[in-house]
Motif scaffolding. Structure first.
Motif, PDB file in Angstrom:
ATOM      1  N   LYS A   1      49.237  19.686  30.288  1.00 27.75           N
ATOM      2  CA  LYS A   1      50.446  19.686  31.124  1.00 27.75           C
ATOM      3  C   LYS A   1      50.598  18.376  31.910  1.00 27.75           C
ATOM      4  CE  LYS A   1      51.526  23.778  29.832  1.00 27.75           C
ATOM      5  NZ  LYS A   1      52.619  23.918  28.878  1.00 27.75           N
TER       6      LYS A   1
ATOM      7  N   LYS B   1      53.857  16.538  31.125  1.00 31.69           N
ATOM      8  CA  LYS B   1      55.018  17.401  30.894  1.00 31.69           C
ATOM      9  C   LYS B   1      55.894  17.470  32.135  1.00 31.69           C
ATOM     10  CE  LYS B   1      53.352  18.827  26.918  1.00 31.69           C
ATOM     11  NZ  LYS B   1      53.911  18.558  25.641  1.00 31.69           N
TER      12      LYS B   1
ATOM     13  N   ARG C   1      60.445  22.862  32.314  1.00 32.74           N
ATOM     14  CA  ARG C   1      59.863  24.139  31.903  1.00 32.74           C
ATOM     15  C   ARG C   1      58.574  23.947  31.109  1.00 32.74           C
ATOM     16  NH1 ARG C   1      63.633  28.229  33.027  1.00 32.74           N
ATOM     17  NH2 ARG C   1      61.712  29.358  33.407  1.00 32.74           N
ATOM     18  N   ASP C   2      58.392  22.755  30.549  1.00 37.51           N
ATOM     19  CA  ASP C   2      57.166  22.481  29.784  1.00 37.51           C
ATOM     20  C   ASP C   2      55.931  22.391  30.682  1.00 37.51           C
ATOM     21  OD1 ASP C   2      58.605  22.434  27.411  1.00 37.51           O
ATOM     22  OD2 ASP C   2      58.920  20.267  27.500  1.00 37.51           O
TER      23      ASP C   2
END
Length: 157
Positions: free
Chosen positions: A96, A99, A102-103
């Motif tokens: 993450k 990112k 929403r990712d």
């Protein structure tokens, strides 16, 4: 059947798991089915902070005393440890790091020593340390789990 734990306990009995699979969330957002919750290896410490929204007012009938009502809550759990490549939970969190949107959201649960679970659906993962340090250090992984809506509390049985 195992009895609930009582009394004091060491902090390491708290565990954090991240949903590394695909899960379905109920329409009202109060339950989760499917998916695979994996422990996050090599985490060493965590702290929890609540951000509470409190409305205040001073009505005439309270003779100058303030009334209050808690109207909102959020939780941030700061977790730190070591980067462990090839551990499902550790890899899922570290992925993450780059990112957005929403990712950067995950389903994560905090399991207490007595078996109570707090499930954060779509929690925002904010990576704060990732693989840096002195040449003789073990690479760190640190992140904040930031609540994104009301968590689900599953009492111990």
């Amino acid at each position: 059947m195992t009895a609930k734990k009582t009394g004091v306990y060491p902090v390491y009995e708290n565990q954090f798991q991240v949903n590394t699979g695909t899960a379905a969330t109920s329409e009202d957002g109060t339950s989760i089915t499917g998916g695979t919750f994996s422990n996050i290896a090599d985490m060493e410490s965590f702290s929890v902070s609540f951000d509470n929204g409190v409305e205040e007012w001073t009505p005439f009938d309270q003779a100058g005393w303030t009334r209050r009502l808690m109207t909102s809550k959020s939780i941030t759990i700061s977790v730190s440890g070591k980067r462990n490549v090839a551990d499902a939970g550790n890899d899922f969190i570290s992925n993450k790091a780059f990112k957005n949107g929403r990712d950067a959201e995950v389903d994560i649960q905090w399991t207490f020593p007595d078996g109570t679970k707090v499930v954060f659906l779509g929690a925002v993962i904010n990576i704060t340390e990732f693989g840096a340090g002195d040449s003789t250090n073990v690479a760190p992984l640190a992140f904040d789990v930031m609540s994104n809506g009301k968590p689900i509390v599953v009492p111990a049985v």
